[in-house]
Design a protein around this motif. Sequence first.
Motif, PDB file in Angstrom:
ATOM      1  N   GLY A  48       0.795  -1.221   0.000  1.00 54.70           N
ATOM      2  CA  GLY A  48       0.000   0.000   0.000  1.00 54.70           C
ATOM      3  C   GLY A  48       0.825   1.267   0.000  1.00 54.70           C
ATOM      4  N   GLN A  49       2.133   1.195   0.267  1.00 58.54           N
ATOM      5  CA  GLN A  49       2.978   2.378   0.229  1.00 58.54           C
ATOM      6  C   GLN A  49       3.357   2.740  -1.207  1.00 58.54           C
ATOM      7  OE1 GLN A  49       6.287   1.378   2.966  1.00 58.54           O
ATOM      8  NE2 GLN A  49       5.659   3.145   4.192  1.00 58.54           N
ATOM      9  N   ARG A  98       0.148   1.704 -12.532  1.00 55.96           N
ATOM     10  CA  ARG A  98       0.594   2.345 -11.278  1.00 55.96           C
ATOM     11  C   ARG A  98       2.007   2.905 -11.391  1.00 55.96           C
ATOM     12  NH1 ARG A  98       1.623  -1.278  -7.813  1.00 55.96           N
ATOM     13  NH2 ARG A  98       1.486  -3.077  -9.202  1.00 55.96           N
ATOM     14  N   GLU A  99       2.653   2.772 -12.553  1.00 52.88           N
ATOM     15  CA  GLU A  99       4.020   3.232 -12.744  1.00 52.88           C
ATOM     16  C   GLU A  99       4.038   4.513 -13.596  1.00 52.88           C
ATOM     17  OE1 GLU A  99       3.668  -1.200 -12.550  1.00 52.88           O
ATOM     18  OE2 GLU A  99       3.005   0.285 -14.034  1.00 52.88           O
ATOM     19  N   THR A 100       4.860   5.478 -13.141  1.00 54.13           N
ATOM     20  CA  THR A 100       4.987   6.750 -13.863  1.00 54.13           C
ATOM     21  C   THR A 100       6.466   7.145 -13.903  1.00 54.13           C
ATOM     22  OG1 THR A 100       2.816   7.470 -13.073  1.00 54.13           O
ATOM     23  CG2 THR A 100       4.288   9.165 -13.951  1.00 54.13           C
ATOM     24  N   ILE A 101       6.950   7.537 -15.131  1.00 52.99           N
ATOM     25  CA  ILE A 101       8.327   8.017 -15.268  1.00 52.99           C
ATOM     26  C   ILE A 101       8.314   9.527 -15.092  1.00 52.99           C
ATOM     27  CG2 ILE A 101      10.341   8.180 -16.769  1.00 52.99           C
ATOM     28  CD1 ILE A 101       9.468   5.631 -18.135  1.00 52.99           C
ATOM     29  N   GLN A 102       9.134  10.007 -14.155  1.00 55.56           N
ATOM     30  CA  GLN A 102       9.224  11.430 -13.886  1.00 55.56           C
ATOM     31  C   GLN A 102      10.206  12.097 -14.848  1.00 55.56           C
ATOM     32  OE1 GLN A 102      10.276  11.347  -9.706  1.00 55.56           O
ATOM     33  NE2 GLN A 102       8.121  11.161  -9.051  1.00 55.56           N
ATOM     34  N   PHE A 108       8.185   6.208 -10.497  1.00 55.24           N
ATOM     35  CA  PHE A 108       7.319   6.342  -9.333  1.00 55.24           C
ATOM     36  C   PHE A 108       6.302   5.206  -9.331  1.00 55.24           C
ATOM     37  CE2 PHE A 108       3.317   7.963  -7.506  1.00 55.24           C
ATOM     38  CZ  PHE A 108       3.754   8.247  -6.211  1.00 55.24           C
ATOM     39  N   PHE A 109       6.303   4.415  -8.194  1.00 54.01           N
ATOM     40  CA  PHE A 109       5.348   3.315  -8.017  1.00 54.01           C
ATOM     41  C   PHE A 109       4.275   3.762  -7.043  1.00 54.01           C
ATOM     42  CE2 PHE A 109       8.321   0.291  -9.861  1.00 54.01           C
ATOM     43  CZ  PHE A 109       7.480  -0.663 -10.385  1.00 54.01           C
ATOM     44  N   GLN A 110       3.041   3.478  -7.399  1.00 54.32           N
ATOM     45  CA  GLN A 110       1.916   3.831  -6.533  1.00 54.32           C
ATOM     46  C   GLN A 110       1.273   2.564  -5.996  1.00 54.32           C
ATOM     47  OE1 GLN A 110      -1.004   6.149  -8.623  1.00 54.32           O
ATOM     48  NE2 GLN A 110      -1.350   7.516  -6.883  1.00 54.32           N
ATOM     49  N   ASN A 111       1.018   2.562  -4.642  1.00 54.26           N
ATOM     50  CA  ASN A 111       0.279   1.462  -4.010  1.00 54.26           C
ATOM     51  C   ASN A 111       0.913   0.104  -4.355  1.00 54.26           C
ATOM     52  OD1 ASN A 111      -1.747   0.289  -2.477  1.00 54.26           O
ATOM     53  ND2 ASN A 111      -3.210   0.208  -4.172  1.00 54.26           N
ATOM     54  N   ASN A 115       3.843  -8.501  -5.022  1.00 58.93           N
ATOM     55  CA  ASN A 115       4.266  -8.938  -6.348  1.00 58.93           C
ATOM     56  C   ASN A 115       5.186  -7.942  -7.037  1.00 58.93           C
ATOM     57  OD1 ASN A 115       2.746 -11.297  -6.130  1.00 58.93           O
ATOM     58  ND2 ASN A 115       0.911 -10.335  -6.987  1.00 58.93           N
ATOM     59  N   ASP A 116       5.235  -6.702  -6.541  1.00 58.21           N
ATOM     60  CA  ASP A 116       6.114  -5.705  -7.137  1.00 58.21           C
ATOM     61  C   ASP A 116       7.566  -5.858  -6.667  1.00 58.21           C
ATOM     62  OD1 ASP A 116       4.023  -4.484  -8.531  1.00 58.21           O
ATOM     63  OD2 ASP A 116       3.492  -3.249  -6.802  1.00 58.21           O
TER      64      ASP A 116
END
Length: 344
Positions: A48-49, A98-102, A108-111, A115-116
Amino acid sequence: MEPRSASPRRGCVPWRGLLLTASLLALWPPLVTAQLTIEPVPPNAAEGQNVVLKAHNQPPNAELYRWYKGETAEESHRLAAFSASSKQSIPGPAHSGRETIQEDGSLFFQNVTVNDTGVYTLDILDRDFASKRASGRFQVFEPVTQPSIQASNTTVTEQQSVVLTCHSTDPGITIRWLFNEQSLPLTTRTKLSKNNSTLSIDPVRREDSGEYRCEVSNPVSSMKSNPLRLDVNYDPTQSSSDLSPGAIAGIVVGVVAGVALIAALAYFLYSRKTGGASNQRDLTEHKPSASSHSPEISRDDAPNEMDEVSYTSLKFNAAQPKNSAPVPLTSVATETVYSEVKKK
Protein backbone atom coordinates in the motif's frame (compact mmCIF):
# COMPACT_ATOMS: atom_id res chain seq x y z
CA MET A 1 81.82 39.45 -22.19
CA GLU A 2 79.56 36.50 -21.57
CA PRO A 3 81.05 33.09 -21.27
CA ARG A 4 80.61 30.84 -24.24
CA SER A 5 78.79 28.29 -22.19
CA ALA A 6 75.87 30.63 -21.47
CA SER A 7 74.39 30.42 -24.94
CA PRO A 8 73.90 26.65 -24.97
CA ARG A 9 72.17 26.74 -21.56
CA ARG A 10 69.65 29.33 -22.81
CA GLY A 11 68.89 27.20 -25.82
CA CYS A 12 68.08 24.11 -23.66
CA VAL A 13 65.45 25.79 -21.48
CA PRO A 14 62.51 25.64 -23.98
CA TRP A 15 63.03 21.97 -24.69
CA ARG A 16 63.01 21.11 -20.97
CA GLY A 17 59.71 22.98 -20.52
CA LEU A 18 58.11 21.08 -23.37
CA LEU A 19 59.26 17.75 -21.96
CA LEU A 20 57.87 18.61 -18.51
CA THR A 21 54.51 19.62 -19.98
CA ALA A 22 54.29 16.40 -21.99
CA SER A 23 55.09 14.34 -18.91
CA LEU A 24 52.35 16.02 -16.85
CA LEU A 25 49.79 15.51 -19.61
CA ALA A 26 50.71 11.85 -19.84
CA LEU A 27 50.34 11.34 -16.09
CA TRP A 28 47.11 13.36 -15.70
CA PRO A 29 44.11 11.01 -15.28
CA PRO A 30 41.38 11.32 -17.87
CA LEU A 31 38.04 12.77 -16.83
CA VAL A 32 35.71 10.06 -15.53
CA THR A 33 32.00 10.41 -16.12
CA ALA A 34 29.88 9.67 -12.99
CA GLN A 35 28.18 6.30 -13.15
CA LEU A 36 24.42 6.05 -13.46
CA THR A 37 22.87 4.59 -10.27
CA ILE A 38 19.37 3.74 -8.99
CA GLU A 39 18.27 4.34 -5.39
CA PRO A 40 15.02 2.75 -4.07
CA VAL A 41 13.13 4.99 -1.60
CA PRO A 42 12.31 3.19 0.63
CA PRO A 43 14.21 -0.04 -0.07
CA ASN A 44 11.71 -1.97 2.11
CA ALA A 45 8.09 -0.99 1.78
CA ALA A 46 4.83 -2.19 3.27
CA GLU A 47 1.94 -3.10 1.03
CA GLY A 48 0.00 0.00 0.00
CA GLN A 49 2.98 2.38 0.23
CA ASN A 50 4.49 4.37 -2.63
CA VAL A 51 8.04 3.72 -3.85
CA VAL A 52 10.37 5.84 -6.00
CA LEU A 53 13.32 4.41 -7.93
CA LYS A 54 15.47 7.55 -8.08
CA ALA A 55 17.97 7.93 -10.95
CA HIS A 56 21.33 9.57 -10.18
CA ASN A 57 24.04 10.88 -12.55
CA GLN A 58 21.94 10.96 -15.71
CA PRO A 59 23.72 12.21 -18.85
CA PRO A 60 23.01 15.91 -19.53
CA ASN A 61 21.86 15.24 -23.09
CA ALA A 62 19.47 12.38 -22.24
CA GLU A 63 16.68 12.04 -24.75
CA LEU A 64 14.79 8.83 -23.97
CA TYR A 65 14.20 7.03 -20.62
CA ARG A 66 12.98 3.42 -20.69
CA TRP A 67 12.16 1.31 -17.61
CA TYR A 68 12.01 -2.49 -17.54
CA LYS A 69 11.01 -4.99 -14.91
CA GLY A 70 13.96 -7.32 -14.42
CA GLU A 71 17.68 -7.12 -15.06
CA THR A 72 17.44 -7.09 -18.86
CA ALA A 73 16.01 -4.59 -21.34
CA GLU A 74 13.52 -6.93 -23.04
CA GLU A 75 10.65 -5.24 -24.81
CA SER A 76 8.11 -7.57 -23.25
CA HIS A 77 9.20 -6.40 -19.80
CA ARG A 78 9.10 -2.68 -20.59
CA LEU A 79 6.98 -0.72 -18.17
CA ALA A 80 7.06 2.66 -19.88
CA ALA A 81 9.15 5.09 -21.95
CA PHE A 82 9.53 8.85 -21.54
CA SER A 83 10.76 11.42 -24.10
CA ALA A 84 12.70 14.29 -22.56
CA SER A 85 12.15 16.61 -25.55
CA SER A 86 8.40 16.03 -25.95
CA LYS A 87 7.66 15.32 -22.26
CA GLN A 88 5.49 12.39 -23.29
CA SER A 89 5.20 8.99 -21.60
CA ILE A 90 4.45 5.83 -23.53
CA PRO A 91 3.22 2.76 -21.53
CA GLY A 92 4.89 -0.58 -22.23
CA PRO A 93 3.69 -4.21 -22.29
CA ALA A 94 4.43 -4.70 -18.58
CA HIS A 95 2.71 -1.49 -17.47
CA SER A 96 0.15 -2.01 -14.65
CA GLY A 97 -1.24 1.53 -14.52
CA ARG A 98 0.59 2.34 -11.28
CA GLU A 99 4.02 3.23 -12.74
CA THR A 100 4.99 6.75 -13.86
CA ILE A 101 8.33 8.02 -15.27
CA GLN A 102 9.22 11.43 -13.89
CA GLU A 103 11.06 14.17 -15.84
CA ASP A 104 14.42 13.33 -14.24
CA GLY A 105 14.00 9.70 -15.33
CA SER A 106 13.01 8.32 -11.89
CA LEU A 107 10.24 5.71 -11.72
CA PHE A 108 7.32 6.34 -9.33
CA PHE A 109 5.35 3.31 -8.02
CA GLN A 110 1.92 3.83 -6.53
CA ASN A 111 0.28 1.46 -4.01
CA VAL A 112 2.88 -1.30 -4.24
CA THR A 113 2.10 -4.96 -3.58
CA VAL A 114 4.19 -7.98 -2.67
CA ASN A 115 4.27 -8.94 -6.35
CA ASP A 116 6.11 -5.70 -7.14
CA THR A 117 9.16 -6.96 -5.22
CA GLY A 118 12.17 -7.35 -7.50
CA VAL A 119 14.79 -5.71 -9.74
CA TYR A 120 14.06 -2.85 -12.16
CA THR A 121 16.33 -1.56 -14.96
CA LEU A 122 16.62 1.93 -16.47
CA ASP A 123 18.02 2.39 -19.97
CA ILE A 124 18.90 5.98 -21.08
CA LEU A 125 19.48 6.95 -24.71
CA ASP A 126 21.15 10.36 -25.31
CA ARG A 127 21.06 12.59 -28.42
CA ASP A 128 24.20 10.92 -29.73
CA PHE A 129 22.40 7.57 -29.47
CA ALA A 130 24.73 6.43 -26.70
CA SER A 131 23.09 4.18 -24.11
CA LYS A 132 23.54 3.99 -20.32
CA ARG A 133 21.96 1.36 -18.11
CA ALA A 134 21.56 0.76 -14.34
CA SER A 135 19.38 -1.41 -12.07
CA GLY A 136 17.83 -1.09 -8.64
CA ARG A 137 15.81 -3.32 -6.32
CA PHE A 138 13.15 -2.90 -3.64
CA GLN A 139 11.10 -5.31 -1.53
CA VAL A 140 7.49 -5.17 -0.40
CA PHE A 141 6.34 -6.83 2.84
CA GLU A 142 2.95 -7.64 4.24
CA PRO A 143 2.32 -6.51 7.84
CA VAL A 144 2.90 -9.43 10.21
CA THR A 145 0.03 -11.06 12.08
CA GLN A 146 -0.06 -11.76 15.82
CA PRO A 147 1.86 -14.92 16.76
CA SER A 148 0.84 -17.43 19.43
CA ILE A 149 2.90 -19.12 22.11
CA GLN A 150 2.64 -22.67 23.45
CA ALA A 151 4.42 -24.40 26.35
CA SER A 152 5.08 -28.08 27.02
CA ASN A 153 3.93 -27.39 30.60
CA THR A 154 2.97 -24.15 32.33
CA THR A 155 3.53 -25.48 35.88
CA VAL A 156 6.80 -27.29 36.55
CA THR A 157 9.02 -28.18 39.50
CA GLU A 158 12.59 -27.07 39.95
CA GLN A 159 15.20 -29.07 38.01
CA GLN A 160 12.64 -30.10 35.39
CA SER A 161 12.67 -28.79 31.80
CA VAL A 162 10.20 -26.79 29.72
CA VAL A 163 9.90 -25.97 26.00
CA LEU A 164 8.16 -22.83 24.67
CA THR A 165 7.21 -22.58 20.99
CA CYS A 166 6.29 -19.46 18.99
CA HIS A 167 3.86 -20.08 16.11
CA SER A 168 3.61 -17.73 13.12
CA THR A 169 2.58 -18.19 9.50
CA ASP A 170 4.29 -15.02 8.21
CA PRO A 171 7.30 -15.48 5.88
CA GLY A 172 10.63 -13.75 6.27
CA ILE A 173 10.18 -12.86 9.93
CA THR A 174 12.54 -12.45 12.87
CA ILE A 175 11.53 -13.90 16.27
CA ARG A 176 12.49 -12.38 19.61
CA TRP A 177 11.64 -13.68 23.12
CA LEU A 178 10.53 -11.47 26.02
CA PHE A 179 10.51 -12.27 29.75
CA ASN A 180 8.41 -9.99 31.97
CA GLU A 181 8.30 -7.43 29.12
CA GLN A 182 12.11 -7.36 28.84
CA SER A 183 14.33 -8.97 26.24
CA LEU A 184 15.09 -12.50 27.45
CA PRO A 185 18.73 -12.85 28.54
CA LEU A 186 20.28 -16.12 27.39
CA THR A 187 22.07 -18.30 29.94
CA THR A 188 23.67 -21.74 29.94
CA ARG A 189 20.24 -23.16 30.79
CA THR A 190 18.36 -21.52 27.89
CA LYS A 191 18.65 -22.61 24.27
CA LEU A 192 17.03 -21.31 21.07
CA SER A 193 16.37 -23.22 17.89
CA LYS A 194 17.93 -22.15 14.60
CA ASN A 195 15.12 -19.75 13.69
CA ASN A 196 14.43 -18.78 17.34
CA SER A 197 10.95 -20.28 17.20
CA THR A 198 11.62 -22.69 20.10
CA LEU A 199 12.92 -21.78 23.55
CA SER A 200 14.17 -24.55 25.86
CA ILE A 201 14.96 -24.09 29.57
CA ASP A 202 16.75 -27.00 31.25
CA PRO A 203 16.79 -27.15 34.19
CA VAL A 204 14.25 -24.59 35.33
CA ARG A 205 14.67 -22.60 38.52
CA ARG A 206 12.30 -20.54 40.59
CA GLU A 207 13.65 -17.33 39.08
CA ASP A 208 12.31 -18.54 35.70
CA SER A 209 8.75 -18.00 36.93
CA GLY A 210 7.02 -15.16 35.08
CA GLU A 211 5.37 -14.09 31.83
CA TYR A 212 6.81 -15.03 28.45
CA ARG A 213 6.05 -13.52 25.03
CA CYS A 214 7.41 -13.93 21.53
CA GLU A 215 7.63 -11.04 19.08
CA VAL A 216 7.70 -11.50 15.31
CA SER A 217 8.83 -8.72 12.98
CA ASN A 218 9.85 -7.88 9.45
CA PRO A 219 11.39 -4.65 8.11
CA VAL A 220 8.03 -2.85 8.12
CA SER A 221 6.02 -4.21 11.09
CA SER A 222 6.08 -6.22 14.33
CA MET A 223 3.58 -8.00 16.60
CA LYS A 224 3.75 -9.63 20.06
CA SER A 225 1.96 -12.74 21.27
CA ASN A 226 -0.31 -12.81 24.29
CA PRO A 227 1.61 -13.46 27.53
CA LEU A 228 2.04 -17.01 28.81
CA ARG A 229 2.57 -17.53 32.55
CA LEU A 230 5.15 -20.09 33.69
CA ASP A 231 5.07 -21.20 37.34
CA VAL A 232 8.04 -23.02 38.88
CA ASN A 233 7.35 -24.81 42.17
CA TYR A 234 9.91 -25.36 44.92
CA ASP A 235 11.50 -28.81 45.14
CA PRO A 236 12.44 -29.56 48.78
CA THR A 237 14.74 -32.39 47.71
CA GLN A 238 16.96 -30.03 45.75
CA SER A 239 19.32 -27.48 47.18
CA SER A 240 18.56 -24.07 45.82
CA SER A 241 21.68 -22.46 47.22
CA ASP A 242 23.56 -20.36 44.72
CA LEU A 243 26.56 -19.85 47.01
CA SER A 244 30.00 -20.56 45.63
CA PRO A 245 32.17 -23.30 47.18
CA GLY A 246 34.41 -20.62 48.69
CA ALA A 247 31.45 -18.93 50.38
CA ILE A 248 30.21 -22.27 51.74
CA ALA A 249 33.69 -23.10 53.10
CA GLY A 250 33.82 -19.69 54.77
CA ILE A 251 30.46 -20.27 56.44
CA VAL A 252 31.57 -23.69 57.71
CA VAL A 253 34.80 -22.26 59.14
CA GLY A 254 32.86 -19.47 60.80
CA VAL A 255 30.41 -21.90 62.40
CA VAL A 256 33.21 -24.14 63.70
CA ALA A 257 35.06 -21.14 65.14
CA GLY A 258 31.87 -19.93 66.81
CA VAL A 259 31.21 -23.32 68.39
CA ALA A 260 34.82 -23.51 69.66
CA LEU A 261 34.52 -20.01 71.17
CA ILE A 262 31.27 -20.89 72.95
CA ALA A 263 32.79 -24.12 74.29
CA ALA A 264 35.85 -22.26 75.63
CA LEU A 265 33.62 -19.67 77.32
CA ALA A 266 31.47 -22.39 78.92
CA TYR A 267 34.55 -24.19 80.18
CA PHE A 268 35.92 -20.96 81.67
CA LEU A 269 32.65 -20.24 83.51
CA TYR A 270 32.43 -23.82 84.77
CA SER A 271 36.03 -23.78 86.02
CA ARG A 272 35.46 -20.52 87.84
CA LYS A 273 32.33 -21.84 89.49
CA THR A 274 33.90 -25.11 90.62
CA GLY A 275 37.01 -23.28 91.83
CA GLY A 276 34.90 -20.99 94.05
CA ALA A 277 33.11 -23.95 95.61
CA SER A 278 36.46 -25.63 96.40
CA ASN A 279 37.74 -22.50 98.14
CA GLN A 280 34.57 -22.40 100.26
CA ARG A 281 35.13 -25.98 101.32
CA ASP A 282 38.72 -25.18 102.31
CA LEU A 283 37.55 -22.34 104.54
CA THR A 284 35.05 -24.62 106.24
CA GLU A 285 37.63 -27.34 106.86
CA HIS A 286 40.01 -24.86 108.57
CA LYS A 287 37.46 -23.89 111.25
CA PRO A 288 38.46 -25.20 114.78
CA SER A 289 36.49 -28.03 116.29
CA ALA A 290 33.61 -27.21 118.61
CA SER A 291 34.98 -29.63 121.24
CA SER A 292 38.32 -27.76 121.68
CA HIS A 293 38.99 -26.78 125.37
CA SER A 294 41.57 -24.02 124.85
CA PRO A 295 40.80 -20.79 123.06
CA GLU A 296 43.00 -19.88 120.08
CA ILE A 297 43.39 -16.43 118.65
CA SER A 298 44.60 -16.11 115.04
CA ARG A 299 46.36 -12.99 113.85
CA ASP A 300 45.11 -11.70 110.48
CA ASP A 301 47.75 -9.63 108.75
CA ALA A 302 45.99 -9.35 105.33
CA PRO A 303 43.70 -6.35 104.90
CA ASN A 304 40.02 -6.67 104.08
CA GLU A 305 39.98 -10.37 104.97
CA MET A 306 36.76 -11.93 106.09
CA ASP A 307 36.09 -12.29 109.83
CA GLU A 308 36.64 -15.81 111.16
CA VAL A 309 34.44 -17.10 113.97
CA SER A 310 35.76 -19.69 116.48
CA TYR A 311 33.77 -21.51 119.07
CA THR A 312 35.22 -22.53 122.47
CA SER A 313 33.48 -24.73 125.05
CA LEU A 314 34.12 -24.35 128.76
CA LYS A 315 32.97 -26.84 131.43
CA PHE A 316 32.39 -25.83 135.03
CA ASN A 317 31.84 -28.22 137.99
CA ALA A 318 29.29 -27.19 140.62
CA ALA A 319 30.89 -26.02 143.89
CA GLN A 320 30.58 -28.35 146.87
CA PRO A 321 31.24 -27.81 150.63
CA LYS A 322 34.64 -28.88 151.96
CA ASN A 323 33.37 -31.09 154.68
CA SER A 324 30.88 -32.86 152.63
CA ALA A 325 31.41 -36.37 151.68
CA PRO A 326 32.94 -37.10 148.34
CA VAL A 327 30.43 -37.35 145.60
CA PRO A 328 30.81 -39.96 142.94
CA LEU A 329 32.19 -38.72 139.68
CA THR A 330 29.13 -39.68 137.85
CA SER A 331 26.94 -37.50 139.98
CA VAL A 332 28.93 -34.30 139.47
CA ALA A 333 26.85 -31.72 137.68
CA THR A 334 28.53 -30.09 134.72
CA GLU A 335 27.60 -27.07 132.64
CA THR A 336 28.98 -26.23 129.23
CA VAL A 337 29.31 -22.62 128.15
CA TYR A 338 30.07 -21.66 124.56
CA SER A 339 31.73 -18.43 123.82
CA GLU A 340 32.14 -16.73 120.46
CA VAL A 341 35.42 -15.13 119.64
CA LYS A 342 35.88 -13.03 116.53
CA LYS A 343 39.26 -12.62 114.93
CA LYS A 344 39.92 -9.50 112.97
